[in-house]
Design a protein around this motif. Sequence first.
Motif, PDB file in Angstrom:
ATOM      1  N   ASP A 229       0.838  -1.209   0.000  1.00 49.28           N
ATOM      2  CA  ASP A 229       0.000   0.000   0.000  1.00 49.28           C
ATOM      3  C   ASP A 229       0.868   1.251   0.000  1.00 49.28           C
ATOM      4  OD1 ASP A 229      -2.898  -1.038   0.595  1.00 49.28           O
ATOM      5  OD2 ASP A 229      -1.579  -2.143   1.959  1.00 49.28           O
ATOM      6  N   MET A 230       2.112   1.077   0.446  1.00 45.74           N
ATOM      7  CA  MET A 230       3.026   2.217   0.536  1.00 45.74           C
ATOM      8  C   MET A 230       4.449   1.763   0.246  1.00 45.74           C
ATOM      9  SD  MET A 230       5.413   3.675   2.811  1.00 45.74           S
ATOM     10  CE  MET A 230       5.046   3.697   4.554  1.00 45.74           C
ATOM     11  N   ILE A 231       5.145   2.509  -0.603  1.00 48.13           N
ATOM     12  CA  ILE A 231       6.543   2.223  -0.931  1.00 48.13           C
ATOM     13  C   ILE A 231       7.386   3.405  -0.486  1.00 48.13           C
ATOM     14  CG2 ILE A 231       8.215   1.731  -2.774  1.00 48.13           C
ATOM     15  CD1 ILE A 231       5.866   0.621  -4.431  1.00 48.13           C
ATOM     16  N   TYR A 232       8.489   3.114   0.180  1.00 46.27           N
ATOM     17  CA  TYR A 232       9.317   4.155   0.796  1.00 46.27           C
ATOM     18  C   TYR A 232      10.768   3.912   0.403  1.00 46.27           C
ATOM     19  CZ  TYR A 232      10.210   7.309   4.877  1.00 46.27           C
ATOM     20  OH  TYR A 232      10.536   8.356   5.701  1.00 46.27           O
ATOM     21  N   THR A 233      11.497   4.976   0.168  1.00 47.58           N
ATOM     22  CA  THR A 233      12.939   4.834  -0.022  1.00 47.58           C
ATOM     23  C   THR A 233      13.654   6.044   0.561  1.00 47.58           C
ATOM     24  OG1 THR A 233      14.688   4.215  -1.589  1.00 47.58           O
ATOM     25  CG2 THR A 233      13.138   5.897  -2.320  1.00 47.58           C
ATOM     26  N   ASP A 234      14.968   5.952   0.604  1.00 52.57           N
ATOM     27  CA  ASP A 234      15.827   7.023   1.123  1.00 52.57           C
ATOM     28  C   ASP A 234      17.066   7.062   0.235  1.00 52.57           C
ATOM     29  OD1 ASP A 234      17.005   8.947   2.719  1.00 52.57           O
ATOM     30  OD2 ASP A 234      17.378   7.632   4.436  1.00 52.57           O
ATOM     31  N   VAL A 235      17.869   8.111   0.378  1.00 50.71           N
ATOM     32  CA  VAL A 235      19.101   8.185  -0.413  1.00 50.71           C
ATOM     33  C   VAL A 235      19.979   6.970  -0.119  1.00 50.71           C
ATOM     34  CG1 VAL A 235      19.130  10.684  -0.635  1.00 50.71           C
ATOM     35  CG2 VAL A 235      20.212   9.633   1.355  1.00 50.71           C
ATOM     36  N   TRP A 236      20.804   6.591  -1.084  1.00 47.58           N
ATOM     37  CA  TRP A 236      21.676   5.427  -0.907  1.00 47.58           C
ATOM     38  C   TRP A 236      22.863   5.722   0.000  1.00 47.58           C
ATOM     39  CZ3 TRP A 236      21.584   4.005  -6.817  1.00 47.58           C
ATOM     40  CH2 TRP A 236      20.359   3.390  -7.112  1.00 47.58           C
ATOM     41  N   ALA A 237      23.341   6.953  -0.031  1.00 48.60           N
ATOM     42  CA  ALA A 237      24.450   7.340   0.845  1.00 48.60           C
ATOM     43  C   ALA A 237      23.965   8.429   1.791  1.00 48.60           C
ATOM     44  CB  ALA A 237      25.648   7.824   0.032  1.00 48.60           C
ATOM     45  N   SER A 238      23.546   8.009   2.976  1.00 51.80           N
ATOM     46  CA  SER A 238      23.030   8.964   3.963  1.00 51.80           C
ATOM     47  C   SER A 238      24.162   9.825   4.513  1.00 51.80           C
ATOM     48  CB  SER A 238      22.367   8.207   5.122  1.00 51.80           C
ATOM     49  OG  SER A 238      21.319   7.401   4.653  1.00 51.80           O
ATOM     50  N   MET A 239      23.771  10.814   5.353  1.00 55.06           N
ATOM     51  CA  MET A 239      24.770  11.683   5.973  1.00 55.06           C
ATOM     52  C   MET A 239      25.842  10.859   6.671  1.00 55.06           C
ATOM     53  SD  MET A 239      22.948  15.035   7.619  1.00 55.06           S
ATOM     54  CE  MET A 239      21.507  14.183   8.182  1.00 55.06           C
ATOM     55  N   GLY A 240      27.084  11.213   6.401  1.00 55.51           N
ATOM     56  CA  GLY A 240      28.195  10.491   7.016  1.00 55.51           C
ATOM     57  C   GLY A 240      28.759   9.400   6.128  1.00 55.51           C
ATOM     58  N   PHE A 241      28.027   9.061   5.055  1.00 54.87           N
ATOM     59  CA  PHE A 241      28.479   7.991   4.154  1.00 54.87           C
ATOM     60  C   PHE A 241      28.735   8.513   2.733  1.00 54.87           C
ATOM     61  CE2 PHE A 241      26.124   5.783   7.486  1.00 54.87           C
ATOM     62  CZ  PHE A 241      27.031   4.788   7.853  1.00 54.87           C
ATOM     63  N   GLU A 242      28.854   9.836   2.597  1.00 57.70           N
ATOM     64  CA  GLU A 242      29.004  10.436   1.272  1.00 57.70           C
ATOM     65  C   GLU A 242      30.213   9.891   0.520  1.00 57.70           C
ATOM     66  OE1 GLU A 242      26.632  13.357   3.708  1.00 57.70           O
ATOM     67  OE2 GLU A 242      28.435  12.169   4.058  1.00 57.70           O
TER      68      GLU A 242
END
Length: 316
Positions: A229-242
């Motif tokens: 019912d819901m699809i969620y994602t986030d950036v692949w390289a979060s803060m600290g992992f740039e």
Amino acid sequence: MSDHTNVEIPAGFEGRDLLTLLDFTTEEIQTLLTFAEQLKQNPHQNMLPGQSLGMIFENASTRTRVSFEVGMTQLGGHSLFLSPRDLQIGRGEPVKDTANVLSRFVDAIMIRTNSHEMVEELATYAGVPVINALTDLYHPCQALADLLTVKEKKGKLEGLKAAFVGDGNNVAHSLMIACAKTGMDAALAVPEGYEPDPDVWKEIEKVAEENGTRLELTHSPADAVKEADMIYTDVWASMGFEEEQAKREEAFAGFQVSEELCANAKDDYMFLHCLPAHRGEEVEASIIDGPHSYVYDQAENRLHAQKAVLAAVMKK
């Protein structure tokens, strides 16, 4: 409802910390969501007159800073932005000393930092409520906004299925806890080597079992989003992992939320993203900018969810 309706602050939260949603019962989370809905309808409530919120930021922020500052103003209070450059904590003052001293000036402390242990230590020594606005392990304020957005659009939470595709990070942890606590089935699809923290996952499994919600950890995005019912994602390289960007782009190939992937979900699925987003990386532009996307409603709901937390824990 008009803006002049007086909303009542729910009891039972006074003086409490919000470090992770694991510390709150299903009923308490539902109460906070209902309260947030009321505050959204009636934004200007003089609930915290003369009260001050100290906001410690060790990381950059758009949504968190603006929503907490505006939230305190709408509740009749005041906020202070404190960066490591402004605080002795940035020069090595013990957390214990900072906690004790700040508690004598402000009525609550909000902190956004990398170390969850540091937030726990702050809460141990602070004499006022401490609110976690993001650590390496949890992002509870984001999860409350996520739940509020789904509840608004779907009319309920229980019995729905949420799928998170990407890194098993702090946002994924808090979303999975939120789902398990409120009766939403949840699937987490991660590349090998990017699984959630094993200790946190054990806690999530325990909550899911207690509430009879289905929980799935997989390396297949298609399996995760099946009938979601819901699809969620986030950036692949979060803060600290740039610095891992190139390595992660390789590892996360096949984990983009695309039109093709979303075809496995329900026809009326919602797309959510905590932002900032990188179109063409973790999500296709046609999805995040398309009719299934509620990312701006979700961002706005940070304000209402956080106001509910602030008023509830800072109530005198």
